[in-house]
Design a protein around this motif. Structure first.
Motif, PDB file in Angstrom:
ATOM      1  N   GLN A 160       0.857  -1.182   0.000  1.00 13.45           N
ATOM      2  CA  GLN A 160       0.000   0.000   0.000  1.00 13.45           C
ATOM      3  C   GLN A 160       0.900   1.241   0.000  1.00 13.45           C
ATOM      4  O   GLN A 160       1.937   1.241   0.665  1.00 13.45           O
ATOM      5  N   PRO A 161       0.526   2.282  -0.722  1.00 12.18           N
ATOM      6  CA  PRO A 161       1.324   3.518  -0.682  1.00 12.18           C
ATOM      7  C   PRO A 161       1.426   4.020   0.759  1.00 12.18           C
ATOM      8  O   PRO A 161       0.518   3.819   1.560  1.00 12.18           O
ATOM      9  N   VAL A 162       2.550   4.646   1.066  1.00  9.11           N
ATOM     10  CA  VAL A 162       2.759   5.169   2.418  1.00  9.11           C
ATOM     11  C   VAL A 162       2.707   6.694   2.393  1.00  9.11           C
ATOM     12  O   VAL A 162       2.935   7.316   1.356  1.00  9.11           O
ATOM     13  N   ASP A 163       2.429   7.262   3.537  1.00  7.77           N
ATOM     14  CA  ASP A 163       2.432   8.715   3.684  1.00  7.77           C
ATOM     15  C   ASP A 163       3.886   9.148   3.886  1.00  7.77           C
ATOM     16  O   ASP A 163       4.480   8.889   4.930  1.00  7.77           O
ATOM     17  N   LYS A 164       4.452   9.771   2.878  1.00  7.46           N
ATOM     18  CA  LYS A 164       5.862  10.157   2.928  1.00  7.46           C
ATOM     19  C   LYS A 164       6.159  11.139   4.062  1.00  7.46           C
ATOM     20  O   LYS A 164       7.296  11.230   4.524  1.00  7.46           O
ATOM     21  N   ASN A 165       5.145  11.851   4.523  1.00 10.00           N
ATOM     22  CA  ASN A 165       5.339  12.778   5.649  1.00 10.00           C
ATOM     23  C   ASN A 165       5.769  12.044   6.915  1.00 10.00           C
ATOM     24  O   ASN A 165       6.418  12.628   7.776  1.00 10.00           O
ATOM     25  N   LEU A 166       5.422  10.784   7.010  1.00 11.21           N
ATOM     26  CA  LEU A 166       5.813   9.985   8.176  1.00 11.21           C
ATOM     27  C   LEU A 166       7.316   9.724   8.209  1.00 11.21           C
ATOM     28  O   LEU A 166       7.859   9.326   9.233  1.00 11.21           O
TER      29      LEU A 166
END
Length: 108
Positions: free
Chosen positions: A58-64
């Motif tokens: 699943q795509p991840v939130d790059k802000n994390l």
């Protein structure tokens, strides 16, 4: 450890990618504990499996991953390029292994 290579369903490729990763770690002077290496091997084995069967994460939130160093993300990107058919965000998840080792190594 051999069991983790086998789980990838391509043990030879899994070993090659792991050896490549170990060389990168050595070049960057990042030391991992045995537990960290086992966790890294488990992740690489899963990546080899996903690559073989073209399974996407699943795509991840790059802000994390803002706190993760550019060095760790770049290293992870190099490793991911060794395998076809991986989601581009795989490098962010893999980078955590390198970043954790760097942080824990600097605390000693």
């Amino acid at each position: 450890m051999l069991e983790l290579h086998q789980k990838s369903e391509n043990p030879q490729l899994c070993m090659e990618v792991m050896k490549y990763t170990e060389r990168l770690l050595s070049e960057e002077r990042i030391k991992m504990t045995d537990a960290q290496m086992l966790s890294l091997l488990s992740h690489i084995s899963a990546m080899v499996y996903r690559s073989k069967y073209k399974e996407m994460i699943q795509p991840v939130d790059k802000n994390l991953f803002q706190e993760v160093s550019k060095q760790s993300i770049e290293m992870a990107g190099k490793v991911c390029k060794k395998l076809p058919h991986l989601h581009e965000d795989e490098k962010y998840l893999l980078s955590i292994h390198f970043e954790t080792a760097k942080i824990e190594g600097s605390m000693k």
